[in-house]
Design an enzyme around this catalytic site. Structure first.
Site, mmCIF file in Angstrom:
data_model
loop_
_atom_site.group_PDB
_atom_site.id
_atom_site.type_symbol
_atom_site.label_atom_id
_atom_site.label_comp_id
_atom_site.label_asym_id
_atom_site.label_seq_id
_atom_site.Cartn_x
_atom_site.Cartn_y
_atom_site.Cartn_z
ATOM 1 N N GLU A 311 0.732 -1.035 -0.007
ATOM 2 C CA GLU A 311 0.013 -0.155 0.097
ATOM 3 C C GLU A 311 0.631 1.204 -0.093
ATOM 4 O OE1 GLU A 311 -3.068 -0.465 2.807
ATOM 5 O OE2 GLU A 311 -4.026 -1.351 2.189
ATOM 6 N N ASP A 385 -8.359 -8.405 4.133
ATOM 7 C CA ASP A 385 -8.141 -7.658 5.119
ATOM 8 C C ASP A 385 -9.178 -7.404 6.099
ATOM 9 O OD1 ASP A 385 -7.022 -5.019 5.880
ATOM 10 O OD2 ASP A 385 -7.589 -4.123 4.467
ATOM 11 N N GLU A 413 -12.397 -2.200 12.094
ATOM 12 C CA GLU A 413 -12.435 -1.854 10.820
ATOM 13 C C GLU A 413 -13.742 -1.363 9.744
ATOM 14 O OE1 GLU A 413 -8.539 -1.738 9.161
ATOM 15 O OE2 GLU A 413 -9.570 -0.574 6.992
#
Ligand code: GCV
Length: 720
Positions: A311, A385, A413
């Site tokens: 990323e 993820d 998240e």
């Protein structure tokens, strides 16, 4: 003074007391409320009448202070110290501090057999007197023993005939904070970072640091990475190291080491070098010097956590080197000091035609055995993820020659942030108990992680915490249970999530059956409920692109989009990852590979993760795939309503502050669950062309409406 004024003063005093005693969740599971069972109270008081606890080190002092806090709170007893064994004496310490008593109690051998963090809690008769001995091999072991002992009383266990021998099954139990140096937290939803960098290192004796450390030590967490894996090189500058040393000092009495993230480009960014290449001797020398400097400031520094070539983060591949080359350069610098490198395996390509699920394995599997002995490779629990449900990461069981640490996410998240009550103990347990079949049946992820202790003398589990400056630490009160469960499972990955939840409820709310039963039910159903109303049947990554909360299956963007994850068309939905598709199943050992590959044997929870199916595919339930999807989304909303009902059962049985807090968030959760259900079904319906059965509550708004409404919390961190 006239009576009116006196009355007003008394009223003010009374309300101040109430305010002080209002339950705001700050005390976490360490509330130490008076034992309300009279029989047990007397028994506990009898067994803790005297204390023999020579505390000559900061860790033993911390342990003794905790004991005092617990006994005062639960039993209204002050520490009544004695130097002579009397009936009802609690003896605590190590072989250095209480050797004669351990010998007399015939415990010396057992203590010697403990690991450095282990402890024994044993009832004994000594000189005809009843005593309890809590002994660790080290000061830290004693500290853990004291927390265990207090937990026995908090959960109202019998203290007769105790013989508890505990060693942690995993040696590195680490929180990976994603805290930025400016005080914000990436994917943090409970306020700001606890680290007050401006005041550090001078103001290190802050109760908040101490209470954070106590909470961690109570569940055996022994390491914390202070800063975000999306790192800033300046965290390694001297000024910031000195600040970090303040936290290291604050946490040390509780057996916690600090770690930092290392930005791979640091030699360039703060070292003035032209390159950060592992091939360059100057770069290698720079890291050695930097590590020496760190240890001169923080003598028990734990090591580095690194996100590289992932990323947008820099890494060794920028210089034609491998992950192993990069990790080993840091490992060599740390090795003389006993430091560790956690090298993350969370990597994926930017090319959308490459299946994201297979990239971590493909990059790391060929490097097995090439890492230094003080390196952990750290995959996330699943190959994408931190989704609400993923199959276990195929690297577990595939890198026998490289110790793997597993990273789980405690911060929610992708599980509703702090608005949603989701107990993650069940998620963690699901992955830990997944059988990899790497060494035949029973090679669970848990056993694989523990196995590195035997083969490499190190083992690790890491968690990205949900902790922030909110008064109750985690925003949603039940977030505390996830912090707790992480610690307990890192200590013993084979512990049952149900037992952990039970323990947490008793410590956090009450030992009353009428309180435990409904809350336990809520906790145990909560994760599956979340999956049902958001991403059932193996769907994943269809949440809002930026905030990762709320539905956005329609997200279509030039980079990664929701379509890459569900691939919906008028005919079908899901991804073919079987042998005829991307081949992701081949990364698993037999028979897991065959099980995932087979449409009939693939667990329904992973169906659309591994298989692409037509809308009219007939499910084992007899429903079509479309109707099954509808069933799950509606079930999810119904279950949130059931959770609300269950919660009403504890009204009046727990304090009203925490009751209202949770009730209000459950209402919020219901609204968001409906939002998820309606938006996802209306969107998928555009493709399936099939109805939502009339007898069901119909969507509240149109798809167009859901596409237009803003997401509640536009997170403006890393991606902006
Ligand atoms: C710290 C996901 C999150 C990012 C996070 C990343 C990672 O992509 O959305 O915020 O970055 O995982 O784990 O590195």
């Amino acid at each position: 003074m006239n009576t009116k004024i006196l009355f007003l003063l008394m009223a003010a005093y009374f309300s101040a007391c109430c305010y002080l005693h209002a339950e705001n969740g700050y005390e976490l599971w360490l509330r130490y409320k008076p034992t309300d069972n009279t029989r047990l109270l007397h028994e506990y008081q009898k067994k803790n009448k005297y204390i023999l606890f020579p505390a000559n080190s900061p860790q033993l002092q911390a342990a003794k202070e905790e004991l005092e806090r617990g006994l005062q709170g639960m039993l209204q007893l002050c520490l009544n110290e004695t130097e002579k064994v009397k009936d009802g004496t609690l003896i605590a310490g190590t072989l250095q501090t209480i050797a004669p008593y351990c010998q007399q109690a015939l415990l010396t051998d057992s203590i010697n057999q403990l690991t450095d963090e282990g402890y024994i809690i044993a009832s004994r008769k000594m000189e005809k007197q009843e005593v309890i001995i809590i002994a660790g091999k080290t000061d830290k072991g004693t500290l853990y023993g004291i927390f265990h002992y207090l937990r026995l009383m908090q959960t109202q266990q019998n203290l007769d005939n105790l013989f508890i021998k505990e060693n942690p099954k995993i040696s590195y139990r680490v929180l990976n904070h994603w805290d930025n140096l400016n005080g914000s937290i990436e994917r943090g939803y409970a306020g700001y970072s606890l680290w007050n960098w401006e005041r550090l290192p001078m103001h290190k004796n802050d109760d908040r640091y101490k209470d954070y450390a106590r909470a961690n030590a109570s569940v055996g967490i022994n390491g914390v990475v202070l800063n975000n894996v999306n790192a800033e090189a300046k965290s390694l500058c001297r000024e910031w190291l000195v600040k970090a040393s303040g936290l290291a000092d604050a946490f040390r009495p509780y057996g916690i080491r600090v770690y930092l993230t290392a930005k791979f480009s640091a030699p360039k960014e703060i070292g003035g070098l032209k390159t950060a290449s592992p091939k360059d001797p100057q770069v290698r020398e720079w890291w050695k010097k930097k590590v020496q400097e760190i240890y001169s400031i923080i003598p028990d520094f734990g090591g580095f956590l690194v996100k590289a070539n992932s990323e947008g983060q820099p890494g060794p591949q920028d210089y034609g080197c491998s992950h192993a080359d990069g990790a080993n350069m840091l490992a060599e610098a740390l090795e003389p000091f006993g430091g560790i490198v956690f090298w993350r395996a969370f990597v994926y390509q930017n090319e959308r035609h490459v299946d994201r699920v297979i990239t971590g394995y493909n990059e790391f599997k060929p490097l097995d055995g090439q890492f230094n002995r003080n390196v952990f490779v750290q995959p996330k629990n699943g190959p994408i993820d931190f989704q609400p449900r993923e199959p276990f990461h195929p690297l577990f069981g595939s890198m026998p020659n490289t110790p793997l640490s597993m990273e789980v996410q405690i911060t929610q998240e992708n599980l509703g942030h702090t608005h949603h009550l989701v107990y993650l103990g069940t998620l963690f347990e699901e992955v830990l108990q997944s059988d990899t079949y790497a060494n035949g049946q029973g090679s669970t992820v848990s056993k694989i992680l523990q196995g590195y202790e035997k083969s490499h003398h190190i083992s690790a589990i890491a968690g990205v915490p949900n902790i922030g400056s909110d008064i109750n630490w985690t925003g949603q009160l039940f977030g505390q249970a996830n912090w707790y469960a992480f610690g307990r499972l890192a200590w013993n990955p084979d512990e049952k999530s149900q037992d952990i939840a039970n323990e947490w409820i008793r410590m956090t709310f009450s030992n009353e059956k009428e309180v435990i039963a409904p809350i336990l039910k809520i906790m145990l159903m909560s994760r599956e409920t979340y999956v049902n109303y958001t991403m059932p049947l193996g769907l994943n990554h269809i949440m809002n692109y930026g905030t990762h909360n709320g539905p956005e299956p329609w997200h279509d963007d030039p980079v990664w989009t929701a379509f890459d994850y569900h691939k919906v068309t008028r005919d079908s939905i899901g991804i073919n990852r079987t042998k005829t598709g991307s081949g992701a199943v081949l990364q698993y050992h037999k028979p897991v590979c065959e099980q995932f590959n087979s449409l009939t044997n693939c667990p329904q929870e992973y169906l659309l993760w591994f298989h692409r199916l037509p809308w009219n595919y007939s499910m084992p339930s007899g429903r079509t795939l479309w109707n099954e999807l509808v069933f799950h989304y509606y079930k999810g909303v119904d279950e949130v309503r059931e959770m609300q009902q269950l919660w009403t059962q504890v009204e009046g049985k727990i304090d009203k502050e925490r009751y209202r807090h949770v009730a209000s968030l459950l209402k919020y959760q219901e609204e968001e669950a409906i939002w998820w259900r309606d938006a996802c079904l209306l969107f998928f319906q555009e493709y399936s062309g099939q109805p939502i059965p009339q007898e069901l509550e119909q969507p509240r708004h149109s798809l167009d409406y859901y596409k237009r409404i803003p997401f509640p919390y536009e997170w403006n961190g890393y991606y902006d």
